[in-house]
Scaffold this motif. Structure first.
Motif, short mmCIF file in Angstrom:
data_model
loop_
_atom_site.label_atom_id
_atom_site.label_comp_id
_atom_site.label_asym_id
_atom_site.label_seq_id
_atom_site.Cartn_x
_atom_site.Cartn_y
_atom_site.Cartn_z
N TRP A 6 0.84 -1.20 0.00
CA TRP A 6 0.00 0.00 0.00
C TRP A 6 0.88 1.25 0.00
O TRP A 6 0.64 2.19 -0.78
N PHE A 7 1.88 1.26 0.88
CA PHE A 7 2.76 2.42 0.95
C PHE A 7 3.47 2.64 -0.38
O PHE A 7 3.59 3.78 -0.86
N GLU A 8 3.96 1.58 -0.98
CA GLU A 8 4.64 1.67 -2.26
C GLU A 8 3.71 2.21 -3.34
O GLU A 8 4.09 3.09 -4.13
N ALA A 9 2.49 1.69 -3.39
CA ALA A 9 1.53 2.12 -4.40
C ALA A 9 1.13 3.58 -4.20
O ALA A 9 0.98 4.33 -5.17
N LEU A 10 0.98 4.01 -2.95
CA LEU A 10 0.61 5.40 -2.66
C LEU A 10 1.74 6.35 -3.06
O LEU A 10 1.50 7.39 -3.67
N ARG A 11 2.95 5.99 -2.71
CA ARG A 11 4.08 6.87 -3.05
C ARG A 11 4.25 6.98 -4.57
O ARG A 11 4.64 8.03 -5.09
N ALA A 12 3.93 5.90 -5.27
CA ALA A 12 4.04 5.92 -6.74
C ALA A 12 3.03 6.89 -7.36
O ALA A 12 3.21 7.33 -8.49
N GLN A 13 1.97 7.22 -6.61
CA GLN A 13 0.95 8.15 -7.11
C GLN A 13 1.08 9.53 -6.50
O GLN A 13 0.11 10.28 -6.40
N ASP A 14 2.29 9.89 -6.06
CA ASP A 14 2.60 11.23 -5.59
C ASP A 14 1.98 11.54 -4.23
O ASP A 14 1.63 12.68 -3.94
N PHE A 15 1.85 10.52 -3.38
CA PHE A 15 1.52 10.74 -1.98
C PHE A 15 2.86 10.81 -1.22
O PHE A 15 3.64 9.85 -1.26
N VAL A 16 3.10 11.92 -0.55
CA VAL A 16 4.43 12.16 0.02
C VAL A 16 4.55 11.71 1.48
O VAL A 16 5.65 11.59 2.01
N GLN A 17 3.43 11.51 2.15
CA GLN A 17 3.44 11.02 3.53
C GLN A 17 2.48 9.85 3.63
O GLN A 17 1.39 9.88 3.05
N VAL A 18 2.88 8.81 4.36
CA VAL A 18 2.01 7.66 4.58
C VAL A 18 2.16 7.20 6.03
O VAL A 18 3.22 7.32 6.63
N ALA A 19 1.08 6.68 6.59
CA ALA A 19 1.09 6.13 7.94
C ALA A 19 -0.04 5.13 8.04
O ALA A 19 -0.93 5.08 7.18
N ALA A 20 -0.01 4.29 9.08
CA ALA A 20 -1.06 3.30 9.27
C ALA A 20 -1.25 3.02 10.75
O ALA A 20 -0.29 3.02 11.52
N PHE A 21 -2.50 2.78 11.13
CA PHE A 21 -2.83 2.48 12.52
C PHE A 21 -3.89 1.37 12.57
O PHE A 21 -4.73 1.29 11.68
N PRO A 22 -3.83 0.52 13.62
CA PRO A 22 -2.85 0.50 14.71
C PRO A 22 -1.49 0.00 14.22
O PRO A 22 -1.36 -0.49 13.10
N GLU A 23 -0.47 0.14 15.07
CA GLU A 23 0.89 -0.26 14.68
C GLU A 23 0.97 -1.76 14.42
O GLU A 23 1.68 -2.22 13.56
N THR A 24 0.23 -2.55 15.19
CA THR A 24 0.21 -3.99 15.00
C THR A 24 -0.76 -4.36 13.89
O THR A 24 -1.76 -3.67 13.67
N GLU A 25 -0.46 -5.46 13.18
CA GLU A 25 -1.35 -5.94 12.13
C GLU A 25 -2.06 -7.23 12.56
O GLU A 25 -2.56 -7.96 11.72
N ALA A 26 -2.09 -7.47 13.85
CA ALA A 26 -2.65 -8.72 14.35
C ALA A 26 -4.13 -8.86 14.02
O ALA A 26 -4.65 -9.97 13.89
N LEU A 27 -4.84 -7.74 13.93
CA LEU A 27 -6.28 -7.79 13.65
C LEU A 27 -6.58 -7.72 12.16
O LEU A 27 -7.74 -7.65 11.77
N GLU A 28 -5.54 -7.67 11.32
CA GLU A 28 -5.64 -7.72 9.87
C GLU A 28 -6.12 -6.43 9.23
O GLU A 28 -5.82 -6.16 8.07
N HIS A 29 -6.88 -5.61 9.96
CA HIS A 29 -7.39 -4.35 9.41
C HIS A 29 -6.43 -3.21 9.73
O HIS A 29 -5.74 -3.22 10.75
N GLN A 30 -6.38 -2.22 8.82
CA GLN A 30 -5.53 -1.04 9.04
C GLN A 30 -6.27 0.20 8.56
O GLN A 30 -6.98 0.16 7.54
N ILE A 31 -6.08 1.30 9.29
CA ILE A 31 -6.46 2.61 8.77
C ILE A 31 -5.19 3.21 8.18
O ILE A 31 -4.23 3.48 8.90
N ILE A 32 -5.17 3.38 6.87
CA ILE A 32 -4.01 3.89 6.16
C ILE A 32 -4.25 5.36 5.82
O ILE A 32 -5.31 5.70 5.28
N MET A 33 -3.30 6.21 6.17
CA MET A 33 -3.42 7.64 5.91
C MET A 33 -2.32 8.08 4.95
O MET A 33 -1.19 7.60 5.04
N ALA A 34 -2.66 8.99 4.06
CA ALA A 34 -1.68 9.48 3.10
C ALA A 34 -1.95 10.94 2.79
O ALA A 34 -3.10 11.41 2.85
N GLN A 35 -0.88 11.66 2.50
CA GLN A 35 -1.00 13.08 2.15
C GLN A 35 -0.50 13.29 0.73
O GLN A 35 0.59 12.85 0.37
#
Length: 961
Positions: free
Chosen positions: A790-819
């Motif tokens: 996801w981070f790679e794909a977002l950066r390839a489309q000119d998103f300069v900041q990326v983050a995701a929460f929660p830090e753990t992926e144990a629950l399989e779901h993520q909220i991904i944020m990009a600027q």
């Protein structure tokens, strides 16, 4: 094998210390469970550490003494290195090669067994009795294994089985090189031959060679051009292994003469343990017969590149499909050194020897073109080494991960039954990043738009804080344990579906994917999903796969399904984390769905959409938790904006508004325009009724698979875009993100809720509604990509900041944020329709021209690849002060990259404004992109200041103006 990683060197040391403490406090832990949890449940960061150990005591001892040989630490900026397989030739074989791997690794054993069974009628013996004899027969079979007709098939089988084992671990070759017979393994993996044809050719090749007169081979430490005059008519250069090391081949008498001649000159040579003179004129009697043998098999263009021994360059389609090539390959010089030179031109590649011993690894490491950082590894121990085979294998696997190679941990553990444990979490290096609001201007309440960097910090801090607030029902360990039962239940439903279709009822039947689709009248829309189901059964050991054919389904009983269904209900029933009614109904109707007898939308309409409308679906603690992260982040952005700002929000694929209902209450009605979209008008009608109390919401159709501008949407017309569990359902992730980015204003935010791990319960429920996928990021029928992708794909489309929460992926779901980048603004068409907010300012107003207040707290210099070098003159010091103030960093070195420090184009505008005022010179934003360090900017300033001394006062005044 224990693997640890972190974003900084300090965090890696702290993670190591925390794990040591935890292992000491919990001596009852199963070490396999510890390793499984660390390796398969954590993301891989750039600072990495790997340890091979036998038990908890050994683990603690090794981690405490990082100088121990069993501990490896590495830093890599590349997180997805490509791998080249290297296949050694004859002479590398030995009795019991990879025996422990044969005894412990199912994939390897299956491949060796399958190849040996095919070879038995061709060789007149079971090759396994030669490679893995009883103790009393070792001496006898050692002599047999040196015979060419046995050695070559044995080498091929071991190397091919090792290659398939590495592939099952997720280590896929991007290229290959083989030495002599090793090239046949490379060609087979590239599908030039079928496995069966390759085995027949290898057997015939060895038998033909065995019938020739005996000869000898001599390793000579001289370049080929200095050997030519010494060879005469009876000798040939069989191989050029290094630029200054060759192998000479010919009759025994001629080799003896050459060896004595070189010894007299003080040149030490070494006789090789071979029975024949390979790659010499002594091979010529069999060339025509062998070419005829090759003509009997089908030759295909290679599916991936490999090096030709004949040319030392990439194999061509013409060569690979020409029978005469293989005859010449048998006779001509092996241009191994030239081939390695070709590979070493790409130093970021990892070279992996896939075969017995270290022969090729040693040759490559001695090559003059090998870069110091080039990683070269071997798969199997040298025959004289006393190490365990599996220890060597695991050590190499760990070092591949250490170097940045993408591996499949679930494939690595596919035949083991381990469980996830609660272990120490990531050791965050807590620092204060909060930026205090500016002081009120003396003339009143002047409100300015915060810099995009400050808005991004507010957004992500709010998301992280909310993600750390978790309901007790979302216990990760309990969730993981329950998921294992759910995965087994989903697999059982898939197994049962094939049984209901009548497939695999005869144990001898073998099917390709196309056979199954045609024979059982499965709808083409489910072709990718069916492929996914087959792979699940193979991975779970319930189905066998050989050369694209599936067979041997191990059926599961209805009692097995009922037992697992009860376990899943007991684990998930009270928590509502999983829609069990949907899983059960879909699972029981899989066969009917894929043949067109049951429409899956009917099941979803009854069990999901109506349930959502009644409100019960959105009360799931899982949905509440992830919605709360979205809500808190968006609310913080709203609070950070002046009241003069009009916020434009777009929700893609809003559906029944599960996330919409959580977000609307935190928005300011008079300062917000919220556009709710979906692909179907039915959802829009339902949403309009549901959110009737929010007049600032408008409803539009949008198919994000297609160009938004062709559907009436303006480019750059939204400040925030929301997409909850929808983007994975599009055909092409990259194309989708391109469309999303086109709608987002410069500096705007994208908030995506996505699943970032494969889920078998999804594969048998929501997966039934998926459209075919056509991008390379995803496997057939598997819509989810991991967080790094996801981070790679977002950066390839000119998103300069990326983050995701929660830090753990144990629950399989993520909220991904990009600027979105603020430097590539789309032009806004003039003459747009006026609205009631026409006089108000959009979020994307002109860059802030007010001088920023000093930041109340500066944070530490980030972990950069370059060392900190302090400013050394007045110009560098003044530039550093400006950067420190506007970036909020305590220390800025003269070689630190502005953008790696967190700068963006809006901050760049402020930096340049300050520089112009301080030095009275000309600089543009382009100058900062071209010269992003203080040292480079200072050099430009000095050059301009020197030229300015020659200008008159009037000229200088004009420049200042």
């Amino acid at each position: 094998m224990l693997c640890l990683s972190a974003k900084t060197a300090n965090a890696l040391e702290q993670a190591t210390a925390n794990l040591i403490t935890h292992l000491k406090e919990h001596p009852e832990l199963n070490l396999g469970d510890v390793a499984y949890t660390l390796n398969s449940g954590r993301r891989g960061f750039n600072h990495r550490r790997m340890l091979i150990c036998q038990d908890l005591e050994d683990a603690v001892k090794g981690l405490s003494n990082l100088a121990a040989q069993q501990v490896f630490t590495n830093y890599t900026e590349i997180t997805e290195r490509s791998v080249v397989f290297m296949f050694p030739g004859q002479g590398s074989q030995y009795v019991n090669m990879a025996r422990e791997i044969y005894e412990t690794e199912t994939v390897f054993r299956e491949q060796v067994d399958y190849c040996s069974e095919i070879l038995e009628p061709l060789l007149g013996l079971d090759l396994r009795h030669i490679i893995y004899p009883s103790d009393e027969k070792i001496d006898e079979v050692s002599k047999q294994l040196q015979q060419t007709e046995i050695a070559q098939p044995a080498i091929f089988v071991i190397e091919y089985a090792l290659a398939k084992l590495w592939q099952s671990y997720g280590v896929e070759p991007q290229a290959a090189i083989g030495h002599s017979i090793g090239e046949y393994v490379a060609a087979t993996l590239a599908e030039v031959f079928s496995l069966e044809d390759a085995l027949s050719l290898v057997a015939a090749r060895g038998q033909m060679m065995q019938q020739l007169p005996t000869g000898a081979m001599l390793s000579v430490p001289l370049p080929a051009d200095k050997l030519t005059s010494l060879l005469g008519s009876e000798l040939s250069v069989a191989a050029i292994n290094q630029p200054s090391q060759c192998v000479v081949s010919g009759s025994i008498a001629a080799i003896d003469t050459l060896q004595n001649q070189l010894a007299a000159q003080g040149i030490e040579c070494k006789l090789l343990h071979t029975s024949h003179a390979f790659h010499s004129q002594m091979m010529e009697p069999i060339l025509e017969a062998f070419a005829e043998q090759v003509k009997k098999v089908t030759l295909n263009p290679p599916k991936f590149p490999y090096i030709s021994n004949l040319t030392g360059n990439w194999i061509t389609v013409t060569q690979a499909t020409n029978p005469d090539y293989y005859a010449q390959h048998l006779r001509s010089t092996v241009q191994f050194a030239q081939g390695v030179e070709k590979l070493l031109a790409t130093p970021e590649q990892v070279l992996l020897e896939v075969g017995p011993g270290h022969t090729l690894t040693t040759l490559v490491k001695k090559h003059l073109d090998k870069a110091a950082a080039q990683t070269v590894l071997a798969s199997v121990r040298h025959p004289q080494e006393k190490q365990s085979d599996t220890r060597v294998l695991f050590n190499t696997f760990g070092q591949l991960w250490l170097a940045g190679v993408k591996v499949d941990w679930f494939g690595f553990y596919s035949q083991d039954e381990y469980y996830r444990l609660p272990l120490p979490t990531y050791p965050f290096e807590r620092q204060r990043y909060w930026i205090d609001p500016p002081q009120k201007a003396a003339w009143g309440q002047l409100q300015t738009l915060p810099p995009t960097s400050q808005l991004w910090t507010s957004l992500t801090q709010a998301g992280q804080k909310q993600a750390n607030t978790r309901n007790a029902e979302l216990n990760e360990l309990t969730y993981q344990e329950n998921r294992q039962w759910l995965d087994r239940l989903g697999t059982a439903y898939i197994n049962s579906a094939f049984k209901q279709l009548g497939a695999f009822s005869n144990p001898q039947d073998k099917y390709s994917l196309e056979n199954l689709l045609g024979q059982y009248h499965i709808s083409p829309r489910y072709q990718q999903l069916l492929s996914r189901w087959l792979q699940i059964l193979v991975r779970q050991g319930q189905l066998e796969q050989h050369d694209g054919l599936f067979s041997g389904l191990v059926p599961c009983s209805q009692d097995y399904i009922n037992e697992h269904l009860e376990q899943v209900k007991a684990g998930f029933g009270a928590s509502s984390l999983i829609d069990l009614d949907l899983v059960q109904r879909c699972g029981e109707n899989l066969a009917a769905v894929i043949v067109g007898e049951q429409e899956p939308l009917e099941i979803f309409n009854e069990l999901v959409y109506q349930k959502e409308n009644n409100g019960s679906y959105s009360e799931s603690p899982l949905i509440y938790y992830y919605n709360s992260i979205l809500r808190s982040s968006l609310e913080q952005v709203v609070k950070s904006l002046p009241s003069s700002i009009h916020l434009r929000v777009l929700e893609i694929g809003g559906g029944t508004g599960v996330s919409t209902q959580a977000l609307l209450p935190v928005l300011q009605p008079k300062q917000t325009n919220y556009t709710f979209t979906d692909i179907g008008s039915g959802f829009l009608t339902q949403a309009q009724q549901k959110f009737n109390d929010y007049p600032f919401v408008e409803y539009k159709l949008l198919d994000i698979d297609k160009s938004p501008t062709e559907q009436g949407f303006e480019k750059s017309s939204f400040d925030v875009i929301i997409a909850s569990n929808v983007l994975h359902a599009t055909r092409n992730i990259d194309q989708t993100l391109h469309h999303v980015r086109s709608l987002l204003a410069p500096g705007g935010f994208l908030l995506v809720w996505e699943i970032t791990q494969p889920k078998i319960d999804f594969d048998i429920s929501w997966g039934l509604l998926l459209k075919p996928l056509d991008d390379k990021r995803r496997n057939p029928g598997q819509p989810f990509i991991i967080l790094d992708q996801w981070f790679e794909a977002l950066r390839a489309q000119d998103f300069v900041q990326v983050a995701a929460f929660p830090e753990t992926e144990a629950l399989e779901h993520q909220i991904i944020m990009a600027q979105a980048s603020a430097s590539a603004a789309f032009s806004i068409k003039s003459g747009q329709k006026d609205t009631e907010h026409k006089s108000q300012i959009s979020l994307q107003i002109k860059p802030d021209v007010f001088q920023q207040e000093n930041l109340s707290a500066l944070y530490s210099r980030p972990n950069l690849p370059n060392s900190y070098i302090a400013p050394s003159n007045d110009i560098e010091k003044k530039i550093a002060e400006i950067w420190q103030e506007l970036l909020g960093i305590k220390q800025v070195g003269i070689h630190d990259n502005f953008f790696e420090l967190g700068g963006d184009s809006l901050i760049a505008v402020q930096v340049l404004s300050r520089l112009r005022n301080t030095f009275s010179i000309k600089l543009s934003v382009a100058n900062l992109f071209e010269s992003p360090t203080i040292a480079e900017i200072a050099a430009k300033l000095e050059k301009q200041l020197e030229s300015d001394t020659n200008l008159g006062a009037i000229d200088r005044e004009e420049i200042a103006i």
